[in-house]
Design a protein around this motif. Structure first.
Motif, PDB file in Angstrom:
ATOM      1  N   UNK A  50       0.837  -1.194   0.000  1.00 42.99           N
ATOM      2  CA  UNK A  50       0.000   0.000   0.000  1.00 42.99           C
ATOM      3  C   UNK A  50       0.872   1.244   0.000  1.00 42.99           C
ATOM      4  N   UNK A  51       0.312   2.331  -0.553  1.00 42.35           N
ATOM      5  CA  UNK A  51       1.009   3.615  -0.505  1.00 42.35           C
ATOM      6  C   UNK A  51       0.632   4.410   0.741  1.00 42.35           C
ATOM      7  N   UNK A  52      -0.221   3.856   1.592  1.00 44.01           N
ATOM      8  CA  UNK A  52      -0.579   4.491   2.850  1.00 44.01           C
ATOM      9  C   UNK A  52      -1.542   5.656   2.734  1.00 44.01           C
ATOM     10  N   UNK A  53      -1.880   6.063   1.540  1.00 43.69           N
ATOM     11  CA  UNK A  53      -2.826   7.143   1.352  1.00 43.69           C
ATOM     12  C   UNK A  53      -2.240   8.536   1.376  1.00 43.69           C
ATOM     13  N   UNK A  54      -1.035   8.672   1.872  1.00 40.85           N
ATOM     14  CA  UNK A  54      -0.360   9.974   1.910  1.00 40.85           C
ATOM     15  C   UNK A  54      -1.261  11.078   2.451  1.00 40.85           C
ATOM     16  N   UNK A  55      -2.057  10.767   3.486  1.00 43.47           N
ATOM     17  CA  UNK A  55      -2.903  11.767   4.114  1.00 43.47           C
ATOM     18  C   UNK A  55      -4.164  12.122   3.341  1.00 43.47           C
ATOM     19  N   UNK A  56      -4.449  11.408   2.244  1.00 45.17           N
ATOM     20  CA  UNK A  56      -5.621  11.721   1.417  1.00 45.17           C
ATOM     21  C   UNK A  56      -6.882  11.028   1.906  1.00 45.17           C
ATOM     22  N   UNK A  57      -6.757  10.078   2.810  1.00 45.12           N
ATOM     23  CA  UNK A  57      -7.912   9.348   3.287  1.00 45.12           C
ATOM     24  C   UNK A  57      -8.187   8.072   2.513  1.00 45.12           C
TER      25      UNK A  57
END
Length: 136
Positions: A50-57
């Motif tokens: 996963x890319x972890x969402x980078x704070x985008x939710x």
């Protein structure tokens, strides 16, 4: 928005190490596995990054699966804003000539609040339209 992709590989554990190293600069890292024994026969064992969402939710994920003999094609998961959009997209795809690969429903074997529908396009590629209750 892209939610997830399945990539069929010949050696999932070797490929997991490869993708973890190759995609690390993009923020992808291994985050878990899915054991097929906990779901329907149509869902294989999966190894996830996963890319972890980078704070985008909403995080994007890549799932590696054991390639089966003669298997080709792509499995692409697309985000829907709500369950009604999942239903509408499923209906539109069938009307356009797609084949059913899983009616719209909760997929609690993945997680609570995971609502999806699956179709097969005209060239045997698989699409999953998914709404996850935890995505903003």
């Amino acid at each position: 928005m892209l939610d997830h992709v399945y990539i069929s590989v010949t050696d999932p554990e070797r490929s997991l190490a490869f993708y973890a190293a190759a995609l690390e600069p993009l923020g992808f890292a291994p985050f878990g596995t899915y054991e097929s024994a906990s779901g329907p026969d149509t869902v294989p064992d999966l190894w996830g990054l996963s890319d972890g969402g980078h704070g985008r939710g909403i995080a994007s994920s890549i799932w590696l699966r054991q390639r089966r003999p003669g298997e080709t094609g792509l499995y692409l998961g697309l985000v829907a804003d709500d369950t009604a959009t999942v239903d509408a997209t499923y209906a539109a795809a069938l009307a356009a000539g797609a084949t059913d690969d899983g009616v719209p429903a909760m997929r609690t074997y993945f997680a609570d609040g995971y609502y999806a529908a699956n179709i097969i396009d005209l060239d045997d590629n698989r699409l999953e339209i998914v709404n996850k209750a935890w995505n903003t």
